[in-house]
Design a protein around this motif. Structure first.
Motif, short mmCIF file in Angstrom:
data_model
loop_
_atom_site.label_atom_id
_atom_site.label_comp_id
_atom_site.label_asym_id
_atom_site.label_seq_id
_atom_site.Cartn_x
_atom_site.Cartn_y
_atom_site.Cartn_z
N ARG A 204 10.76 -6.29 -15.70
CA ARG A 204 10.12 -7.58 -16.84
C ARG A 204 8.64 -7.86 -15.66
O ARG A 204 8.51 -8.93 -16.32
CB ARG A 204 11.54 -8.22 -16.52
N ARG A 205 8.97 -7.97 -14.93
CA ARG A 205 7.91 -8.59 -13.65
C ARG A 205 6.72 -7.58 -13.02
O ARG A 205 5.65 -7.82 -13.03
CB ARG A 205 8.86 -9.69 -13.04
N ARG A 206 7.18 -6.57 -12.42
CA ARG A 206 6.80 -5.86 -11.77
C ARG A 206 7.08 -4.38 -10.99
O ARG A 206 8.46 -4.23 -11.31
CB ARG A 206 5.93 -6.40 -10.07
N VAL A 207 6.55 -3.67 -11.15
CA VAL A 207 6.57 -2.08 -10.17
C VAL A 207 5.77 -1.93 -9.43
O VAL A 207 4.74 -2.58 -8.95
CB VAL A 207 6.62 -0.85 -11.70
N VAL A 208 6.41 -0.77 -8.79
CA VAL A 208 6.12 -1.31 -7.17
C VAL A 208 6.32 0.62 -6.76
O VAL A 208 8.06 1.34 -6.73
CB VAL A 208 6.54 -1.53 -6.26
N THR B 127 8.17 -4.34 5.17
CA THR B 127 6.50 -3.11 4.62
C THR B 127 5.79 -3.77 3.09
O THR B 127 6.47 -4.76 2.65
CB THR B 127 7.19 -2.23 4.11
N PRO B 128 3.97 -3.29 3.48
CA PRO B 128 3.88 -4.22 1.85
C PRO B 128 4.34 -4.15 1.02
O PRO B 128 4.76 -4.59 -0.29
CB PRO B 128 2.57 -3.66 2.64
N SER B 129 4.98 -3.00 1.17
CA SER B 129 5.58 -2.21 -0.43
C SER B 129 7.51 -3.47 -0.92
O SER B 129 7.26 -3.86 -1.50
CB SER B 129 6.75 -0.95 -0.49
N HIS B 130 7.57 -3.78 0.22
CA HIS B 130 8.98 -4.28 0.11
C HIS B 130 8.46 -6.38 0.20
O HIS B 130 8.72 -6.59 -1.20
CB HIS B 130 9.61 -4.81 1.38
N LEU C 171 0.56 5.63 4.63
CA LEU C 171 1.49 5.20 3.31
C LEU C 171 0.39 4.50 2.66
O LEU C 171 0.34 4.20 3.27
CB LEU C 171 3.46 4.86 3.55
N ALA C 172 0.86 4.64 0.96
CA ALA C 172 0.16 3.92 -0.04
C ALA C 172 1.32 3.10 -0.84
O ALA C 172 2.80 3.40 -1.38
CB ALA C 172 -0.82 4.13 -0.99
N THR C 173 1.31 1.92 -1.29
CA THR C 173 1.63 1.18 -2.65
C THR C 173 0.93 0.47 -3.62
O THR C 173 -0.22 0.33 -3.28
CB THR C 173 2.03 -0.44 -2.02
N ILE C 174 1.73 1.03 -4.62
CA ILE C 174 0.84 1.54 -5.66
C ILE C 174 1.75 0.19 -6.42
O ILE C 174 3.22 0.95 -6.89
CB ILE C 174 0.86 3.08 -6.45
N SER C 175 1.37 -0.53 -7.34
CA SER C 175 2.05 -1.57 -7.45
C SER C 175 1.14 -1.90 -9.20
O SER C 175 0.01 -2.19 -9.08
CB SER C 175 2.12 -3.27 -6.53
N TRP C 176 2.00 -2.40 -10.04
CA TRP C 176 1.45 -3.42 -11.10
C TRP C 176 2.07 -4.09 -11.83
O TRP C 176 3.36 -3.83 -11.82
CB TRP C 176 0.62 -2.53 -11.89
#
Length: 276
Positions: free
Chosen positions: A167-171, A62-65, A269-274
Motif C-alpha cells: 500500500r505504501r512502499r517496497v524495500v 540499517t538504511p533498509s529498515h 549491501l544495497a537497498t532498492i526501494s520504491w
C-alpha cells in the motif's frame, strides 16, 4: 552511503546484449553448477541453514529498515517475502503490529512464527514460492524482501508482484555483488571452476526500472557481523562442503580451505526501494 537513481557507467553493470531483464537472467544462469559436478553431489547443494536466518533481536538499524519504517504507520502491517526467520520484518515491530511471512521452506516459516509469538506480534505464514502464492497472500502497508533477489531469475515479475501487495512502499535488500562470490576461490580449488563476476545490485535496479518502477538505490557497509560468525565452525564446514557438492569425508579439506580463506570481511549491501 551511496545513493543513486540515474545512470552509471557500463563498468558497474553486467554487459551483454538484450534487455536488462535478459542480461540479469543470463548472468544468474552463469552461476549454475555444471552437470558433471552436480552428478557427484551426495545431496542437493541448494541449502539454506535456518540458523543463518533466525531473528535474534540484536540486528542493527540499517538504511533498509529506515526506508521501510519512515512510511510504516503505527500498528501497520509488514509483508516479508523470502522471510527466513523474520529478520527484516521484526526490525519493524514496532511500529508494525502484524507481520506476514512468505517462504518456500517450512522450517523458515516455523522460525518466523515462533519469533512473532515470542514478541506478541500478530502473524500469518504463507508457504510457497513468490509470486506463485501472491494471490493468497494478504496486502501490507510495506513489503520487504531481503537477500532474495539473486535467487530470482524473473526479477521484473517478482518486483511487480511485490508492488501489487504494497500500500505504501517496497524495500529490497541485497549484497552489492552475488552472495556466493566469497566461495569463488573454493570452487577453483576443489573443482577448477571459475565463478562469474555478475550480476550486481545495480543490474537488479536496472531490471526494475525497465519494468516501470521508480526505484532508488542506496549502497552501504553492513554494520552487522557476518552471519557465519554465530554458527558453530563445524556447521560452517558442513554447509560449505554441501554447497561445494563434496562428500562428508572431504570435511577436513574444506576446513583447511576455509581457514586459509580467512574470516569474511564487512559486506557491502544495497537497498532498492520504491513507492506505490
Amino acid at each position: 552511503m551511496d545513493r543513486t537513481s540515474g545512470d552509471r557507467t557500463s563498468g558497474d553493470r553486467t554487459s551483454g546484449d538484450g534487455t536488462a531483464a535478459a542480461r540479469w537472467e543470463q548472468a544468474l544462469a552463469a552461476w549454475g553448477i555444471p552437470e558433471h559436478i552436480l552428478a557427484r553431489a551426495p545431496q542437493s547443494p541448494w541449502i539454506h541453514p535456518v540458523a543463518l536466518f533466525v531473528a535474534t533481536g540484536q540486528e542493527p538499524d540499517t538504511p533498509s529498515h529506515r526506508a521501510a519504517r519512515e512510511v510504516l504507520p503505527a500498528g501497520g502491517t509488514v509483508l516479508d517475502v523470502g522471510c527466513g526467520g523474520g529478520r527484516a520484518a521484526f526490525a519493524l515491530t514496532p511500529p508494525a503490529a502484524r507481520v506476514v511471512g512468505v517462504d518456500h521452506q517450512q522450517s523458515m516459516l516455523d522460525s518466523f512464527g515462533a519469533a512473532a509469538a515470542e514478541r506478541g506480534v500478530e502473524h500469518v505464514e504463507v508457504l510457497g514460492d513468490w509470486p506463485d502464492v501472491a494471490a493468497v497472500t494478504p496486502e501490507a502497508d510495506v513489503v520487504v524482501s531481503h537477500h532474495v533477489a539473486y535467487n530470482v531469475a524473473a526479477l521484473a515479475p517478482f518486483g511487480l508482484a511485490l508492488s501489487a501487495k504494497a500500500r505504501r512502499r517496497v524495500v529490497l535488500e541485497l549484497p552489492v555483488r552475488h552472495p556466493l562470490s566469497r566461495m569463488a576461490p573454493l570452487w577453483q580449488r576443489f573443482w577448477d571452476l571459475d565463478r562469474p563476476l555478475g550480476p550486481t545490485a545495480r543490474d537488479a535496479a536496472d531490471v526494475l526500472r525497465e519494468a516501470g518502477l521508480a526505484v532508488r538505490l542506496d549502497e552501504w557497509d553492513d554494520p552487522a557481523p557476518p552471519r557465519e560468525a554465530a554458527v558453530d565452525p563445524a556447521e560452517q564446514v558442513r554447509y560449505t562442503r554441501v554447497r561445494l557438492c563434496l562428500p562428508a569425508d572431504r570435511d577436513p579439506e574444506v576446513a583447511a580451505a576455509l581457514a586459509e580463506l580467512g574470516p569474511p570481511g564487512p559486506r557491502r549491501l544495497a537497498t532498492i526501494s520504491w513507492d506505490v
